[in-house]
Design a protein around this motif. Structure first.
Motif, PDB file in Angstrom:
ATOM      1  N   GLY A 196       0.754  -1.453  -0.529  1.00 48.10           N
ATOM      2  CA  GLY A 196      -0.331  -0.265   0.156  1.00 48.10           C
ATOM      3  C   GLY A 196       0.821   1.796  -0.012  1.00 48.10           C
ATOM      4  O   GLY A 196       1.861   1.352  -0.282  1.00 48.10           O
ATOM      5  N   ILE A 197       0.052   2.620  -0.371  1.00 53.25           N
ATOM      6  CA  ILE A 197       0.812   3.578   0.096  1.00 53.25           C
ATOM      7  C   ILE A 197       1.508   3.918   1.149  1.00 53.25           C
ATOM      8  O   ILE A 197       2.318   4.428   1.396  1.00 53.25           O
ATOM      9  CB  ILE A 197      -0.351   4.530  -0.253  1.00 53.25           C
ATOM     10  CG1 ILE A 197      -0.264   4.894  -1.751  1.00 53.25           C
ATOM     11  CG2 ILE A 197       0.585   5.873  -0.599  1.00 53.25           C
ATOM     12  CD1 ILE A 197       1.146   5.295  -2.348  1.00 53.25           C
ATOM     13  N   ASN A 198       0.709   3.072   2.311  1.00 54.60           N
ATOM     14  CA  ASN A 198       1.403   3.426   3.752  1.00 54.60           C
ATOM     15  C   ASN A 198       2.517   2.152   3.891  1.00 54.60           C
ATOM     16  O   ASN A 198       3.367   2.517   5.153  1.00 54.60           O
ATOM     17  CB  ASN A 198       0.518   3.571   4.736  1.00 54.60           C
ATOM     18  CG  ASN A 198      -0.704   1.691   4.500  1.00 54.60           C
ATOM     19  OD1 ASN A 198       0.315   0.957   3.980  1.00 54.60           O
ATOM     20  ND2 ASN A 198      -0.976   1.143   5.716  1.00 54.60           N
ATOM     21  N   ILE A 229      -0.739  -5.042   1.978  1.00 53.96           N
ATOM     22  CA  ILE A 229      -2.180  -5.491   2.454  1.00 53.96           C
ATOM     23  C   ILE A 229      -2.384  -7.387   1.803  1.00 53.96           C
ATOM     24  O   ILE A 229      -2.892  -7.246   0.951  1.00 53.96           O
ATOM     25  CB  ILE A 229      -3.389  -4.326   1.799  1.00 53.96           C
ATOM     26  CG1 ILE A 229      -2.252  -2.931   2.181  1.00 53.96           C
ATOM     27  CG2 ILE A 229      -4.254  -4.352   2.039  1.00 53.96           C
ATOM     28  CD1 ILE A 229      -2.455  -1.986   0.912  1.00 53.96           C
ATOM     29  N   CYS A 242      -4.605  -1.722  -2.882  1.00 49.36           N
ATOM     30  CA  CYS A 242      -4.263  -0.842  -2.301  1.00 49.36           C
ATOM     31  C   CYS A 242      -5.369   0.301  -3.262  1.00 49.36           C
ATOM     32  O   CYS A 242      -4.907  -0.090  -5.089  1.00 49.36           O
ATOM     33  CB  CYS A 242      -3.050  -0.270  -2.469  1.00 49.36           C
ATOM     34  SG  CYS A 242      -2.931   1.822  -2.169  1.00 49.36           S
ATOM     35  N   LEU A 243      -6.094   0.714  -2.245  1.00 50.53           N
ATOM     36  CA  LEU A 243      -7.065   2.077  -3.602  1.00 50.53           C
ATOM     37  C   LEU A 243      -6.365   3.197  -4.408  1.00 50.53           C
ATOM     38  O   LEU A 243      -6.643   3.126  -5.567  1.00 50.53           O
ATOM     39  CB  LEU A 243      -7.864   2.614  -2.194  1.00 50.53           C
ATOM     40  CG  LEU A 243      -9.228   1.555  -2.276  1.00 50.53           C
ATOM     41  CD1 LEU A 243      -9.782   2.481  -1.218  1.00 50.53           C
ATOM     42  CD2 LEU A 243     -10.109   0.839  -3.195  1.00 50.53           C
ATOM     43  N   TYR A 244      -5.461   3.741  -3.886  1.00 51.02           N
ATOM     44  CA  TYR A 244      -4.285   4.415  -5.072  1.00 51.02           C
ATOM     45  C   TYR A 244      -3.764   3.983  -5.887  1.00 51.02           C
ATOM     46  O   TYR A 244      -4.192   4.636  -7.164  1.00 51.02           O
ATOM     47  CB  TYR A 244      -3.734   5.113  -3.673  1.00 51.02           C
ATOM     48  CG  TYR A 244      -2.839   6.750  -4.224  1.00 51.02           C
ATOM     49  CD1 TYR A 244      -3.699   7.960  -4.627  1.00 51.02           C
ATOM     50  CD2 TYR A 244      -1.547   6.376  -4.887  1.00 51.02           C
ATOM     51  CE1 TYR A 244      -3.192   8.364  -5.448  1.00 51.02           C
ATOM     52  CE2 TYR A 244      -1.235   7.638  -5.624  1.00 51.02           C
ATOM     53  CZ  TYR A 244      -1.629   8.792  -5.194  1.00 51.02           C
ATOM     54  OH  TYR A 244      -1.052   9.707  -7.012  1.00 51.02           O
ATOM     55  N   CYS A 256      -8.436   7.865  -2.416  1.00 54.09           N
ATOM     56  CA  CYS A 256      -8.169   7.383  -1.250  1.00 54.09           C
ATOM     57  C   CYS A 256      -6.499   8.290  -0.850  1.00 54.09           C
ATOM     58  O   CYS A 256      -7.307   8.950   0.497  1.00 54.09           O
ATOM     59  CB  CYS A 256      -8.037   5.703  -0.458  1.00 54.09           C
ATOM     60  SG  CYS A 256      -7.642   5.506   1.513  1.00 54.09           S
ATOM     61  N   LEU A 257      -5.797   7.707   0.014  1.00 55.07           N
ATOM     62  CA  LEU A 257      -4.681   8.015   1.223  1.00 55.07           C
ATOM     63  C   LEU A 257      -4.981   8.628   2.314  1.00 55.07           C
ATOM     64  O   LEU A 257      -4.110   9.980   3.209  1.00 55.07           O
ATOM     65  CB  LEU A 257      -3.845   9.753  -0.391  1.00 55.07           C
ATOM     66  CG  LEU A 257      -3.490   9.328  -1.666  1.00 55.07           C
ATOM     67  CD1 LEU A 257      -3.324  10.854  -2.567  1.00 55.07           C
ATOM     68  CD2 LEU A 257      -1.892   8.572  -1.126  1.00 55.07           C
ATOM     69  N   CYS A 289      -4.864   7.092   4.553  1.00 41.58           N
ATOM     70  CA  CYS A 289      -2.479   6.625   5.439  1.00 41.58           C
ATOM     71  C   CYS A 289      -2.444   7.938   5.574  1.00 41.58           C
ATOM     72  O   CYS A 289      -1.745   7.906   6.070  1.00 41.58           O
ATOM     73  CB  CYS A 289      -2.046   5.367   4.913  1.00 41.58           C
ATOM     74  SG  CYS A 289      -1.785   5.450   3.129  1.00 41.58           S
ATOM     75  N   LEU A 302      -8.016   2.337   8.266  1.00 44.12           N
ATOM     76  CA  LEU A 302      -8.409   3.346   7.313  1.00 44.12           C
ATOM     77  C   LEU A 302      -9.172   2.293   6.972  1.00 44.12           C
ATOM     78  O   LEU A 302      -9.508   1.028   6.954  1.00 44.12           O
ATOM     79  CB  LEU A 302      -6.730   2.479   6.727  1.00 44.12           C
ATOM     80  CG  LEU A 302      -5.603   2.860   7.603  1.00 44.12           C
ATOM     81  CD1 LEU A 302      -4.664   2.261   6.921  1.00 44.12           C
ATOM     82  CD2 LEU A 302      -5.297   4.578   7.263  1.00 44.12           C
ATOM     83  N   PRO A 303      -9.260   1.959   5.024  1.00 42.58           N
ATOM     84  CA  PRO A 303      -9.844   1.677   4.445  1.00 42.58           C
ATOM     85  C   PRO A 303      -9.244  -0.207   4.722  1.00 42.58           C
ATOM     86  O   PRO A 303     -10.356  -1.421   3.922  1.00 42.58           O
ATOM     87  CB  PRO A 303     -10.965   1.820   3.193  1.00 42.58           C
ATOM     88  CG  PRO A 303      -9.380   3.014   2.761  1.00 42.58           C
ATOM     89  CD  PRO A 303      -9.086   3.367   4.368  1.00 42.58           C
ATOM     90  N   CYS A 304      -8.267  -0.174   3.968  1.00 44.78           N
ATOM     91  CA  CYS A 304      -7.855  -1.555   4.169  1.00 44.78           C
ATOM     92  C   CYS A 304      -6.651  -1.862   5.563  1.00 44.78           C
ATOM     93  O   CYS A 304      -5.497  -2.582   5.373  1.00 44.78           O
ATOM     94  CB  CYS A 304      -6.219  -0.929   3.098  1.00 44.78           C
ATOM     95  SG  CYS A 304      -5.371  -0.140   3.975  1.00 44.78           S
ATOM     96  N   PRO A 325      -9.498  -3.374   0.663  1.00 43.86           N
ATOM     97  CA  PRO A 325     -10.485  -1.688  -0.142  1.00 43.86           C
ATOM     98  C   PRO A 325     -11.233  -2.173  -0.770  1.00 43.86           C
ATOM     99  O   PRO A 325     -10.836  -3.222  -2.020  1.00 43.86           O
ATOM    100  CB  PRO A 325     -10.323  -1.221   0.670  1.00 43.86           C
ATOM    101  CG  PRO A 325      -8.614  -0.784   0.513  1.00 43.86           C
ATOM    102  CD  PRO A 325      -8.374  -3.001   0.425  1.00 43.86           C
TER     103      PRO A 325
HETATM  104  S1  SF4 Z   1      -5.299   3.963   2.675  1.00 47.21           S
HETATM  105 FE1  SF4 Z   1      -5.975   3.846   0.997  1.00 47.21          FE
HETATM  106  S2  SF4 Z   1      -4.145   4.712  -0.051  1.00 47.21           S
HETATM  107 FE2  SF4 Z   1      -3.055   4.526   1.966  1.00 47.21          FE
HETATM  108  S3  SF4 Z   1      -3.015   1.997   1.616  1.00 47.21           S
HETATM  109 FE3  SF4 Z   1      -4.542   1.483   2.300  1.00 47.21          FE
HETATM  110  S4  SF4 Z   1      -5.589   1.825   0.698  1.00 47.21           S
HETATM  111 FE4  SF4 Z   1      -3.716   2.398   0.115  1.00 47.21          FE
END
Ligand code: SF4
Ligand code: B12
Ligand code: SF4
Length: 263
Positions: free
Chosen positions: A152-154, A158, A187-189, A195-196, A198, A256-258, A263
């Protein structure tokens, strides 16, 4: 044989959380099997850095790397949403999960040896070089090849059960079919530039959409270390209380959604 190994891991965690001296409970672990000779493991030094170990540094003739993910429960995550320091519960969970990893790995190695095979863990995986903040063994790289998740971006891997939890890996010479890395991004982004969440949660600025600053992150994790080391560092171990400080934060893993699902 793969199902049996999964069962050993899942059952062990279920039994372990009944211990009288711990407070942590976990959700059901996920288990994946990486091909130790996968091209992206053979090329791991290109992806990481030149001192990263190879599976053959851990075990002769490695075939399969077992990767498992132990997801945290929602109450652990919720305890860590507010504030700029890791919650007491988050810190304790980190410590109790580390203690469990050691015992679970010993148990798994014994079980695999009973099957007539060999297994070993990288015993420097929890250490990292403080000048570059990198370890010589990346659990996440192996877990990615084992098909457990995508990054993920974080910067977390995931899974279908989210990213809020911890990984471990065991190198073996088992003769089983390897799992394949996932093809779709979790990851949605990365999927659709949305998203973003995180990034917004990382109050220190270590995380943005294009970069992760491990040094800024480490500085932040050290603040929690200092707090709990001061509070609990010189005390006898007490149930429900951290055993001193740990370099943790994890604000970019919760709410977070993830956190708990793909997500
Ligand atoms: S919070 Fe959103 S952008 Fe960050 S890792 Fe999770 S899905 Fe990806
Ligand atoms: C050093 C370390 C830190 C340092 C440096 C942070 C960092 N991200 O490297 C500090 C102390 C700052 C830190 C902080 C945290 N950490 Co930390 N940390 C580690 C440790 C010990 C080593 C990581 C490392 O250096 N690996 C070597 C580097 C080179 O590889 P990597 O980052 O793991 O993987 C990269 C490459 O594979 C690369 N890559 C590049 N090209 C390619 C190509 C392909 C094909 C592939 C597959 C990969 C790949 O992408 C990956 C991501 O950048 C690991 C345990 C371990 N041994 O794996 C835990 C670990 C990464 N941490 C973890 C956690 C949870 C945290 C924190 C949330 C703290 C907390 N518990 O509260 C924060 C999160 C910070 C963040 N957003 O990343 C978990 C991650 C779980 C997850 N869901 O992914 C791990 C895996 C521990 C565990 N046993 O589960 N950590
Ligand atoms: S662990 Fe804390 S400082 Fe590091 S990236 Fe996540 S939110 Fe930011």
């Amino acid at each position: 044989m793969k199902n049996l190994i999964k069962k050993y891991i899942v059952d062990y965690v279920r039994e372990y959380e009944k211990r009288y001296d711990i407070s942590t409970t976990w959700r059901e672990p996920l288990v994946g099997f990486a091909d130790a000779n996968h091209k992206d493991i053979s090329r791991i030094r290109e992806y990481t850095f030149e001192e990263h170990l190879m599976p053959s540094d851990i075990l002769d003739d490695p075939t399969i790397i077992i990767a498992y993910f132990v997801p945290f429960t929602k109450d652990i995550a919720h305890s860590n949403i507010d504030g700029e320091l890791a919650s007491e519960k988050w810190t304790l969970t980190y410590q109790e999960t580390n203690e469990m990893f050691i015992k679970l790995n010993d148990y798994l190695i014994k079980k695999i040896e009973e099957m007539g095979c060999c297994a070993a863990v990288c015993n420097v995986a929890s250490d990292f070089k403080t000048d570059i903040l990198k370890s010589k063994w990346s659990h996440r790289h192996m877990a990615k090849i084992a098909g457990l998740g995508t990054f993920g971006i974080n910067n977390m891997l995931i899974t279908k059960e989210g990213c809020c939890g911890r990984y471990f890996t065991i190198v073996t010479n088992l003769q089983v079919s390897p799992d394949k890395p996932l093809e779709e991004e979790n990851c949605l982004y990365k999927r659709n530039k949305s998203c973003l969440v995180c990034v917004k949660r990382c109050f220190s600025g270590a995380l943005n959409a294009n970069n992760y600053d491990r040094f800024k992150c480490y500085e932040t994790c050290m603040k929690s270390f200092d707090k709990y080391e001061k509070l609990y560092g010189n005390r006898e171990v007490e149930k429900g209380k951290p055993r001193g400080g740990s370099q943790v934060c994890g604000k970019c893993v919760v709410n977070l959604p993830c956190s708990f699902k793909q997500p």
